[in-house]
Design a protein around this motif. Structure first.
Motif, PDB file in Angstrom:
ATOM      1  N   VAL A 171       0.832  -1.213   0.000  1.00 26.34           N
ATOM      2  CA  VAL A 171       0.000   0.000   0.000  1.00 26.34           C
ATOM      3  C   VAL A 171       0.861   1.255   0.000  1.00 26.34           C
ATOM      4  O   VAL A 171       0.603   2.208  -0.747  1.00 26.34           O
ATOM      5  N   ILE A 172       1.898   1.282   0.845  1.00 31.07           N
ATOM      6  CA  ILE A 172       2.760   2.463   0.945  1.00 31.07           C
ATOM      7  C   ILE A 172       3.421   2.778  -0.391  1.00 31.07           C
ATOM      8  O   ILE A 172       3.690   3.938  -0.713  1.00 31.07           O
ATOM      9  N   ALA A 173       3.673   1.743  -1.184  1.00 34.03           N
ATOM     10  CA  ALA A 173       4.266   1.959  -2.507  1.00 34.03           C
ATOM     11  C   ALA A 173       3.407   2.889  -3.364  1.00 34.03           C
ATOM     12  O   ALA A 173       3.904   3.535  -4.287  1.00 34.03           O
ATOM     13  N   THR A 174       2.107   2.974  -3.064  1.00 31.71           N
ATOM     14  CA  THR A 174       1.208   3.821  -3.855  1.00 31.71           C
ATOM     15  C   THR A 174       0.873   5.145  -3.165  1.00 31.71           C
ATOM     16  O   THR A 174       0.437   6.086  -3.824  1.00 31.71           O
ATOM     17  N   THR A 175       1.049   5.226  -1.840  1.00 28.69           N
ATOM     18  CA  THR A 175       0.661   6.450  -1.121  1.00 28.69           C
ATOM     19  C   THR A 175       1.812   7.435  -0.934  1.00 28.69           C
ATOM     20  O   THR A 175       1.575   8.614  -0.670  1.00 28.69           O
ATOM     21  N   ALA A 176       3.042   6.961  -1.034  1.00 23.94           N
ATOM     22  CA  ALA A 176       4.198   7.818  -0.751  1.00 23.94           C
ATOM     23  C   ALA A 176       4.413   8.880  -1.824  1.00 23.94           C
ATOM     24  O   ALA A 176       4.236   8.614  -3.018  1.00 23.94           O
ATOM     25  N   ARG A 177       4.774  10.050  -1.377  1.00 19.34           N
ATOM     26  CA  ARG A 177       5.121  11.130  -2.290  1.00 19.34           C
ATOM     27  C   ARG A 177       5.935  12.182  -1.541  1.00 19.34           C
ATOM     28  O   ARG A 177       5.586  12.567  -0.431  1.00 19.34           O
ATOM     29  N   ARG A 178       7.002  12.644  -2.153  1.00 18.05           N
ATOM     30  CA  ARG A 178       7.809  13.696  -1.532  1.00 18.05           C
ATOM     31  C   ARG A 178       7.076  15.032  -1.643  1.00 18.05           C
ATOM     32  O   ARG A 178       6.560  15.376  -2.706  1.00 18.05           O
ATOM     33  N   ILE A 179       7.047  15.777  -0.558  1.00 16.08           N
ATOM     34  CA  ILE A 179       6.389  17.076  -0.522  1.00 16.08           C
ATOM     35  C   ILE A 179       7.452  18.175  -0.434  1.00 16.08           C
ATOM     36  O   ILE A 179       8.276  18.181   0.483  1.00 16.08           O
ATOM     37  N   LYS A 180       7.432  19.074  -1.412  1.00 17.75           N
ATOM     38  CA  LYS A 180       8.422  20.148  -1.436  1.00 17.75           C
ATOM     39  C   LYS A 180       8.102  21.182  -0.354  1.00 17.75           C
ATOM     40  O   LYS A 180       6.945  21.544  -0.154  1.00 17.75           O
ATOM     41  N   CYS A 341     -13.223  -0.013  16.716  1.00 17.14           N
ATOM     42  CA  CYS A 341     -11.903   0.209  16.119  1.00 17.14           C
ATOM     43  C   CYS A 341     -11.653  -0.786  14.986  1.00 17.14           C
ATOM     44  O   CYS A 341     -12.059  -1.946  15.048  1.00 17.14           O
ATOM     45  N   CYS A 342     -10.957  -0.329  13.949  1.00 14.56           N
ATOM     46  CA  CYS A 342     -10.642  -1.196  12.806  1.00 14.56           C
ATOM     47  C   CYS A 342      -9.448  -2.091  13.079  1.00 14.56           C
ATOM     48  O   CYS A 342      -9.171  -3.019  12.308  1.00 14.56           O
ATOM     49  N   GLY A 343      -8.698  -1.807  14.163  1.00 17.13           N
ATOM     50  CA  GLY A 343      -7.562  -2.651  14.515  1.00 17.13           C
ATOM     51  C   GLY A 343      -6.208  -2.086  14.141  1.00 17.13           C
ATOM     52  O   GLY A 343      -5.181  -2.685  14.467  1.00 17.13           O
ATOM     53  N   ALA A 344      -6.169  -0.938  13.453  1.00 17.45           N
ATOM     54  CA  ALA A 344      -4.878  -0.358  13.068  1.00 17.45           C
ATOM     55  C   ALA A 344      -4.154   0.171  14.304  1.00 17.45           C
ATOM     56  O   ALA A 344      -3.078  -0.311  14.670  1.00 17.45           O
ATOM     57  N   ALA A 345      -4.724   1.196  14.946  1.00 18.18           N
ATOM     58  CA  ALA A 345      -4.269   1.672  16.261  1.00 18.18           C
ATOM     59  C   ALA A 345      -2.763   1.893  16.350  1.00 18.18           C
ATOM     60  O   ALA A 345      -2.079   1.309  17.192  1.00 18.18           O
ATOM     61  N   GLY A 346      -2.231   2.735  15.481  1.00 20.43           N
ATOM     62  CA  GLY A 346      -0.796   3.026  15.515  1.00 20.43           C
ATOM     63  C   GLY A 346       0.021   1.821  15.094  1.00 20.43           C
ATOM     64  O   GLY A 346      -0.114   1.303  13.984  1.00 20.43           O
ATOM     65  N   THR A 347       0.858   1.335  16.002  1.00 23.73           N
ATOM     66  CA  THR A 347       1.688   0.161  15.698  1.00 23.73           C
ATOM     67  C   THR A 347       1.000  -1.141  16.081  1.00 23.73           C
ATOM     68  O   THR A 347       1.594  -2.214  15.941  1.00 23.73           O
ATOM     69  N   TYR A 348      -0.240  -1.061  16.531  1.00 25.32           N
ATOM     70  CA  TYR A 348      -0.959  -2.254  17.007  1.00 25.32           C
ATOM     71  C   TYR A 348      -1.070  -3.308  15.909  1.00 25.32           C
ATOM     72  O   TYR A 348      -0.912  -4.500  16.167  1.00 25.32           O
ATOM     73  N   LEU A 349      -1.336  -2.892  14.669  1.00 29.32           N
ATOM     74  CA  LEU A 349      -1.520  -3.857  13.578  1.00 29.32           C
ATOM     75  C   LEU A 349      -0.248  -4.649  13.301  1.00 29.32           C
ATOM     76  O   LEU A 349      -0.320  -5.744  12.718  1.00 29.32           O
ATOM     77  N   ALA A 383      -6.132   3.895   7.094  1.00 28.98           N
ATOM     78  CA  ALA A 383      -6.192   3.822   5.632  1.00 28.98           C
ATOM     79  C   ALA A 383      -5.340   2.665   5.112  1.00 28.98           C
ATOM     80  O   ALA A 383      -5.774   1.903   4.232  1.00 28.98           O
ATOM     81  N   LEU A 384      -4.126   2.516   5.644  1.00 28.34           N
ATOM     82  CA  LEU A 384      -3.250   1.430   5.208  1.00 28.34           C
ATOM     83  C   LEU A 384      -3.864   0.078   5.547  1.00 28.34           C
ATOM     84  O   LEU A 384      -3.850  -0.864   4.736  1.00 28.34           O
ATOM     85  N   HIS A 385      -4.403  -0.023   6.761  1.00 26.65           N
ATOM     86  CA  HIS A 385      -4.998  -1.280   7.226  1.00 26.65           C
ATOM     87  C   HIS A 385      -6.212  -1.662   6.372  1.00 26.65           C
ATOM     88  O   HIS A 385      -6.350  -2.810   5.936  1.00 26.65           O
ATOM     89  N   LEU A 386      -7.070  -0.686   6.121  1.00 24.83           N
ATOM     90  CA  LEU A 386      -8.259  -0.933   5.301  1.00 24.83           C
ATOM     91  C   LEU A 386      -7.875  -1.304   3.868  1.00 24.83           C
ATOM     92  O   LEU A 386      -8.415  -2.265   3.299  1.00 24.83           O
ATOM     93  N   ALA A 387      -6.962  -0.548   3.305  1.00 24.29           N
ATOM     94  CA  ALA A 387      -6.558  -0.790   1.915  1.00 24.29           C
ATOM     95  C   ALA A 387      -5.943  -2.177   1.755  1.00 24.29           C
ATOM     96  O   ALA A 387      -6.221  -2.890   0.781  1.00 24.29           O
ATOM     97  N   ALA A 388      -5.111  -2.572   2.719  1.00 24.24           N
ATOM     98  CA  ALA A 388      -4.485  -3.897   2.647  1.00 24.24           C
ATOM     99  C   ALA A 388      -5.532  -4.994   2.756  1.00 24.24           C
ATOM    100  O   ALA A 388      -5.493  -5.992   2.013  1.00 24.24           O
TER     101      ALA A 388
END
Length: 416
Positions: A171-180, A341-349, A383-388
């Motif tokens: 998922v991160i491969a698609t969400t990452a982008r450098r911000i100027k 809760c969806c279960g993501a919870a920071g580093t919980y997933l 978002a990452l948890h749901l998308a995965a």
């Protein structure tokens, strides 16, 4: 009702005071009368039906441990660490027990009791994940993992945490982008990028700047993004978290800070000097919009996921629905089960992947039944948890931040 009170107001003190003694923690715990009203809203208790996995059960365990009646065994620690810190129990508690503060402080004491070598490597990992200079490379690493085939190899590993890392990498491969960076000295607005913003919300950050440009509102983007400290604090590293948040104070105090990640906004607001922090959707609604121009219609169905941090700590998600309502023809529906809760919870997933997946399953089932084109959420971890989960279920549903839908429907230059 108590849900309009912030954690800071309910507890009567900062939520992460370092150095709370066992006696002070017991005083907090003694506010719980064990009435059981928290049971109905606790996600982990709903899954296990085990009293030790409920808020009042965990408070009883903390009391037993601090009184010296219970040993700090791996089993006791597992029940305490199984808490998602979603804070739903606080919203249901008639005694206004500051469970989040109690849980975090108790965890800090348990972390302090670990062997020195474990504390060192644990803190090193957490601090690395909280350093924007390192995490901005997560997108590049994720794309290497995916494109090299390593992601496929990791699917064969009989290890739940490794599989979770693989799922997130895809998922991160698609969400990452450098911000100027943007240096705009005259503007009072700062965009909070945070430690993992470029990796987990890069496309949303870019969309935010695009919408701001369309509205004619200048925002500053710092060259050195700082972490709010939430990840460290939730893992019991209170002193390290306070150091990071002080850096935010040094950089942003006295300015209007705008955040996309609901958890970061909630964390920053616990600092008196950063009370001027606003969640993006609520802030966008306050800006002057062109009267003669409307957004382009989007005849699609969108499910709104309401993160625990937004529901329980920021006073609700009404602004998300109001912002999406500006898009003509859009069908807006709350994601069923938003109170859980969806279960993501920071580093919980990553730390509790089995429970995280059990909690996610209901969201995936509801999404499949309603068949939306989009799911929006204001928390990057969710978002990452749901998308995965959607991807593994074979559901072609796009997960994004509300601002990403907004930018899609901006009028063309010709219509302006």
């Amino acid at each position: 009702m108590v849900k309009d009170l912030t954690t800071h107001e309910r507890a009567g003190a900062p939520a992460d005071r370092a150095g709370e003694t066992p006696a002070e923690l017991l005083q907090l715990a003694d506010q719980c009368v064990k009435c059981g009203l928290c049971l109905a809203v606790c996600p982990t208790y709903a899954q296990t039906q085990h009293e030790a996995d409920s808020p009042r059960g965990r408070i009883a365990l903390i009391q037993g441990w601090l009184h010296g009646e219970l040993a700090l065994t791996d089993r006791l620690a597992a029940h305490l660490d199984g808490c998602l810190q979603c804070r739903a129990c606080e919203m249901a508690c008639p005694s206004l027990v500051a469970y989040g503060r109690l849980s975090t402080a108790a965890k800090a004491h348990r972390v302090a009791a670990l062997p020195a070598w474990r504390r060192y490597f644990r803190r090193l990992l957490l601090q690395s994940l909280s350093d924007a200079r390192l995490t901005r490379w997560l997108g590049t690493i994720a794309r290497i993992v995916v494109n090299s085939g390593l992601a496929w190899v990791l699917t064969l590993a009989n290890n739940a945490p490794l599989r979770s890392w693989r799922r997130l990498a895809v998922v991160i491969a698609t969400t990452a982008r450098r911000i100027k960076p943007r240096s705009v000295p005259e503007t009072p607005f700062d965009l909070f990028v945070g430690c993992v913003g470029e990796s987990t919300q890069g496309t949303a950050l870019a969309a935010t700047l695009q919408v701001c440009d369309w509205l004619g509102v200048a925002v500053k983007v710092t060259t050195q993004p700082e972490c709010c400290g939430a990840l460290l604090r939730h893992n019991g590293e209170i002193a390290a978290a306070a150091t990071l948040r002080q850096r935010c104070v040094d950089q942003y105090a006295g300015r209007q800070l705008i955040g996309l990640a609901s958890a970061c906004v909630a964390e920053l607001r616990t600092e008196p000097a950063l009370q001027n922090t606003q969640e993006l959707c609520a802030w966008l609604l306050q800006l002057p919009w062109p009267d003669a121009v409307s957004l382009r219609p989007l005849p699609a169905r969108v499910l709104v996921h309401e993160p625990c941090s937004h529901r329980n700590l920021l006073g609700g998600t009404a602004a998300v629905y109001q912002l999406l309502a500006r898009i003509p023809a859009l069908e807006i529906i709350p994601l069923p089960g938003n109170d859980q809760c969806c279960g993501a919870a920071g580093t919980y997933l990553l730390q509790h992947p089995q429970m995280a997946d059990r909690l996610l399953a209901a969201k995936i089932t509801a999404s499949a039944a309603l068949a939306p084109e989009f799911i929006v959420t204001t928390n990057p971890g969710c978002a990452l948890h749901l998308a995965a989960g959607l991807r593994e279920a074979g559901l072609a549903i796009s997960v994004c931040h509300p601002v990403e839908l907004l930018v899609r429907q901006l009028p063309t230059k010709a219509s302006l």
